[in-house]
Design a protein around this motif. Structure first.
Motif, PDB file in Angstrom:
ATOM      1  N   VAL A  36       5.238  -0.011 -20.430  1.00 35.96           N
ATOM      2  CA  VAL A  36       6.444  -0.109 -19.601  1.00 35.96           C
ATOM      3  C   VAL A  36       6.052   0.142 -18.150  1.00 35.96           C
ATOM      4  CG1 VAL A  36       8.725   0.851 -19.115  1.00 35.96           C
ATOM      5  CG2 VAL A  36       7.959   0.593 -21.483  1.00 35.96           C
ATOM      6  N   THR A  37       6.428  -0.793 -17.286  1.00 32.93           N
ATOM      7  CA  THR A  37       6.054  -0.755 -15.874  1.00 32.93           C
ATOM      8  C   THR A  37       7.291  -0.798 -14.993  1.00 32.93           C
ATOM      9  OG1 THR A  37       3.947  -1.861 -16.335  1.00 32.93           O
ATOM     10  CG2 THR A  37       4.729  -1.922 -14.059  1.00 32.93           C
ATOM     11  N   GLU A  38       7.277  -0.013 -13.927  1.00 34.17           N
ATOM     12  CA  GLU A  38       8.374  -0.023 -12.962  1.00 34.17           C
ATOM     13  C   GLU A  38       8.052  -0.975 -11.817  1.00 34.17           C
ATOM     14  OE1 GLU A  38      10.752   3.007  -9.887  1.00 34.17           O
ATOM     15  OE2 GLU A  38       9.178   3.773 -11.211  1.00 34.17           O
ATOM     16  N   VAL A  39       9.055  -1.769 -11.442  1.00 37.53           N
ATOM     17  CA  VAL A  39       8.938  -2.653 -10.281  1.00 37.53           C
ATOM     18  C   VAL A  39       9.579  -1.936  -9.093  1.00 37.53           C
ATOM     19  CG1 VAL A  39       9.489  -4.912  -9.313  1.00 37.53           C
ATOM     20  CG2 VAL A  39       9.084  -4.672 -11.779  1.00 37.53           C
ATOM     21  N   LEU A  40       8.779  -1.621  -8.089  1.00 37.92           N
ATOM     22  CA  LEU A  40       9.272  -0.842  -6.950  1.00 37.92           C
ATOM     23  C   LEU A  40      10.096  -1.718  -6.001  1.00 37.92           C
ATOM     24  CD1 LEU A  40       6.081   1.259  -6.127  1.00 37.92           C
ATOM     25  CD2 LEU A  40       8.001   1.870  -7.599  1.00 37.92           C
ATOM     26  N   PRO A  41      11.125  -1.130  -5.388  1.00 39.62           N
ATOM     27  CA  PRO A  41      11.908  -1.892  -4.408  1.00 39.62           C
ATOM     28  C   PRO A  41      11.020  -2.336  -3.253  1.00 39.62           C
ATOM     29  CG  PRO A  41      12.995   0.187  -4.990  1.00 39.62           C
ATOM     30  CD  PRO A  41      11.613   0.244  -5.567  1.00 39.62           C
ATOM     31  N   LYS A  42      11.252  -3.565  -2.787  1.00 43.48           N
ATOM     32  CA  LYS A  42      10.452  -4.084  -1.680  1.00 43.48           C
ATOM     33  C   LYS A  42      10.849  -3.411  -0.368  1.00 43.48           C
ATOM     34  CE  LYS A  42       8.968  -8.675  -3.151  1.00 43.48           C
ATOM     35  NZ  LYS A  42       8.964 -10.123  -2.807  1.00 43.48           N
ATOM     36  N   GLU A  43       9.860  -3.068   0.413  1.00 43.47           N
ATOM     37  CA  GLU A  43      10.106  -2.515   1.742  1.00 43.47           C
ATOM     38  C   GLU A  43      10.104  -3.638   2.771  1.00 43.47           C
ATOM     39  OE1 GLU A  43       7.100   0.383   2.336  1.00 43.47           O
ATOM     40  OE2 GLU A  43       7.785   1.706   0.708  1.00 43.47           O
ATOM     41  N   LYS A  44      10.481  -3.328   3.981  1.00 46.35           N
ATOM     42  CA  LYS A  44      10.548  -4.327   5.040  1.00 46.35           C
ATOM     43  C   LYS A  44       9.172  -4.954   5.260  1.00 46.35           C
ATOM     44  CE  LYS A  44      14.448  -2.314   7.559  1.00 46.35           C
ATOM     45  NZ  LYS A  44      14.904  -1.740   8.859  1.00 46.35           N
ATOM     46  N   LYS A  45       9.158  -6.274   5.417  1.00 49.72           N
ATOM     47  CA  LYS A  45       7.958  -7.066   5.683  1.00 49.72           C
ATOM     48  C   LYS A  45       6.937  -7.003   4.540  1.00 49.72           C
ATOM     49  CE  LYS A  45       8.302  -6.556  10.708  1.00 49.72           C
ATOM     50  NZ  LYS A  45       7.581  -6.154  11.958  1.00 49.72           N
ATOM     51  N   GLN A  46       7.361  -6.525   3.382  1.00 48.64           N
ATOM     52  CA  GLN A  46       6.456  -6.471   2.230  1.00 48.64           C
ATOM     53  C   GLN A  46       6.525  -7.798   1.483  1.00 48.64           C
ATOM     54  OE1 GLN A  46       6.917  -3.077  -0.439  1.00 48.64           O
ATOM     55  NE2 GLN A  46       6.404  -4.392  -2.180  1.00 48.64           N
ATOM     56  N   LYS A  47       5.392  -8.443   1.301  1.00 48.86           N
ATOM     57  CA  LYS A  47       5.353  -9.741   0.644  1.00 48.86           C
ATOM     58  C   LYS A  47       5.145  -9.608  -0.855  1.00 48.86           C
ATOM     59  CE  LYS A  47       3.618 -12.260   4.694  1.00 48.86           C
ATOM     60  NZ  LYS A  47       2.526 -13.134   5.220  1.00 48.86           N
ATOM     61  N   ASP A  48       4.116  -8.857  -1.238  1.00 45.47           N
ATOM     62  CA  ASP A  48       3.772  -8.745  -2.654  1.00 45.47           C
ATOM     63  C   ASP A  48       4.576  -7.640  -3.326  1.00 45.47           C
ATOM     64  OD1 ASP A  48       1.873 -10.735  -2.329  1.00 45.47           O
ATOM     65  OD2 ASP A  48       0.297  -9.291  -1.788  1.00 45.47           O
ATOM     66  N   GLU A  49       4.941  -7.907  -4.558  1.00 43.51           N
ATOM     67  CA  GLU A  49       5.686  -6.932  -5.350  1.00 43.51           C
ATOM     68  C   GLU A  49       4.743  -5.826  -5.818  1.00 43.51           C
ATOM     69  OE1 GLU A  49       9.261  -8.029  -8.142  1.00 43.51           O
ATOM     70  OE2 GLU A  49       7.366  -8.185  -9.235  1.00 43.51           O
ATOM     71  N   LYS A  50       5.192  -4.595  -5.710  1.00 42.41           N
ATOM     72  CA  LYS A  50       4.390  -3.461  -6.149  1.00 42.41           C
ATOM     73  C   LYS A  50       4.955  -2.903  -7.457  1.00 42.41           C
ATOM     74  CE  LYS A  50       2.737  -1.960  -1.592  1.00 42.41           C
ATOM     75  NZ  LYS A  50       2.628  -0.819  -0.637  1.00 42.41           N
ATOM     76  N   THR A  51       4.054  -2.514  -8.335  1.00 42.02           N
ATOM     77  CA  THR A  51       4.459  -1.973  -9.633  1.00 42.02           C
ATOM     78  C   THR A  51       3.678  -0.695  -9.925  1.00 42.02           C
ATOM     79  OG1 THR A  51       2.802  -3.303 -10.813  1.00 42.02           O
ATOM     80  CG2 THR A  51       5.009  -4.260 -10.550  1.00 42.02           C
ATOM     81  N   LEU A  52       4.263   0.154 -10.756  1.00 42.95           N
ATOM     82  CA  LEU A  52       3.607   1.371 -11.232  1.00 42.95           C
ATOM     83  C   LEU A  52       3.872   1.512 -12.727  1.00 42.95           C
ATOM     84  CD1 LEU A  52       4.488   3.895  -8.361  1.00 42.95           C
ATOM     85  CD2 LEU A  52       2.236   2.938  -8.870  1.00 42.95           C
ATOM     86  N   ILE A  53       2.821   1.815 -13.481  1.00 46.54           N
ATOM     87  CA  ILE A  53       2.965   1.965 -14.931  1.00 46.54           C
ATOM     88  C   ILE A  53       3.601   3.310 -15.246  1.00 46.54           C
ATOM     89  CG2 ILE A  53       1.699   2.166 -17.105  1.00 46.54           C
ATOM     90  CD1 ILE A  53      -0.343   0.215 -15.969  1.00 46.54           C
ATOM     91  N   LEU A  54       4.618   3.283 -16.096  1.00 50.54           N
ATOM     92  CA  LEU A  54       5.312   4.503 -16.501  1.00 50.54           C
ATOM     93  C   LEU A  54       4.731   5.103 -17.789  1.00 50.54           C
ATOM     94  CD1 LEU A  54       9.019   3.416 -15.829  1.00 50.54           C
ATOM     95  CD2 LEU A  54       7.631   4.998 -14.465  1.00 50.54           C
ATOM     96  N   GLY A  55       4.508   4.275 -18.780  1.00 46.92           N
ATOM     97  CA  GLY A  55       4.029   4.809 -20.050  1.00 46.92           C
ATOM     98  C   GLY A  55       3.599   3.708 -20.992  1.00 46.92           C
ATOM     99  N   GLN A  56       3.059   4.124 -22.119  1.00 49.37           N
ATOM    100  CA  GLN A  56       2.509   3.188 -23.100  1.00 49.37           C
ATOM    101  C   GLN A  56       2.856   3.657 -24.505  1.00 49.37           C
ATOM    102  OE1 GLN A  56      -1.875   2.749 -23.209  1.00 49.37           O
ATOM    103  NE2 GLN A  56      -1.537   0.584 -22.794  1.00 49.37           N
TER     104      GLN A  56
END
Length: 297
Positions: A86-106
């Motif tokens: 399970v991975t979290e998709v982080l909210p995009k910040e200003k001028k951010q092009k690529d989506e950032k993700t962080l793994i929560l658990g497995q």
């Protein structure tokens, strides 16, 4: 081992719901589930927003193809689990092009029931947090995070006759005692691997591989009971390395010479004399293999 027929058989896995979830950026994160089997990504779910109560409705289905021409084989189901990350998709910040993700658990799903004649089963599996995940601190009044999973095949992978005529070989490698001092790493900590060749009548020998062995000084006692671990490397969440409901319970074994190098397999217990001397390599890993009658191979 080979398939029982030349036709492809498909295992369907559906993740329906997630419970008691929260994210790095709040209690209602956007998340998705990734399914993996045998080091292959089966697919990703759509992105789902977790409710304030910590629930996410994924309704995500992926498939494992069991084919003699590629993909998985029946024997893989015996000793390789399905991983759900399970991975979290982080909210995009200003001028951010690529989506950032962080793994929560497995989470892990043991598919062994399919080799015991089951056509389908449902289970709720714990979602083990990765180091640093907010899931390490549960929500107030909540239980451990979990996923609801359904597993289904259109027809049994093995017929009743095949199930009754076959055997499931389970091997647990716990430790190798009095290993050479040359094993002591000069630099960073190293992992050690053991291979066990299993003779099989009428076909090539089968090799079981046990990974993630580490060195411990003599005199360090292991707790009893303790969980057996999947013989698989690169598991993200420490808790996901444990095989569900499989434990080393500490059955005494016969005393051997103190200076000999010994290898222990099965549900074996402590060996105080050997543990007081030198180093030992610790695995606590288990592997399984399905042994089919010759006419079904």
């Amino acid at each position: 081992m080979d398939q029982t027929s030349s036709t492809t058989k498909i295992v369907h896995i559906t993740v329906t719901n997630g419970y008691d979830l929260k994210g790095f950026k709040g209690d209602t994160p956007v998340t998705f589930v990734r399914a993996e089997f045998n080091q292959t990504v089966l697919g990703d779910s759509s992105k789902v927003t977790v409710s304030p109560e910590g629930t996410a409705k994924y309704n995500f289905t992926s498939n494992i193809d069991l084919s003699p021409d590629g993909g998985g084989a029946l024997d893989d189901l015996a000793h390789k689990p399905l991983f759900l990350t399970v991975t979290e998709v982080l909210p995009k910040e200003k001028k951010q092009k690529d989506e950032k993700t962080l793994i929560l658990g497995q989470a892990v799903v043991d598919l062994l029931p399919l080799l015991e004649g089951e056509e389908s089963f449902e289970t709720t599996v714990p979602l083990h947090p990765v180091p640093g995940s907010p899931l390490e601190t549960p929500l107030p009044g909540s239980k451990q995070c979990s996923l609801d999973v359904k597993v289904f095949v259109a027809e049994p992978l093995l017929t009743p006759a095949q199930v009754s005529a076959s055997n499931l070989l389970k091997v647990t490698l716990e430790a190798a005692y009095s290993v050479p001092e040359s094993f002591i790493p000069v630099g960073a900590q190293q992992n050690y691997m053991v291979g066990l060749q299993v003779s099989s009548v009428g076909e090539k020998d089968y090799t079981m591989i046990f990974k993630n062995g580490n060195l411990k000084l003599g005199g360090e006692k292991e707790p009893v009971p303790r969980p057996k671990k999947w013989p698989i490397a690169n598991i993200l969440a420490p808790g996901a390395s444990n095989i569900p409901d499989e434990f080393i319970v500490g059955v005494p074994m016969r005393k051997k010479k103190e200076n000999s190098t010994t290898l222990r397999t099965g549900n074996l217990g402590t060996k105080p004399n050997a543990r007081r001397r030198g180093l030992s390599g610790i695995w606590k890993a288990a592997a399984s293999s399905i042994l089919l009658p010759l006419q079904d191979r």
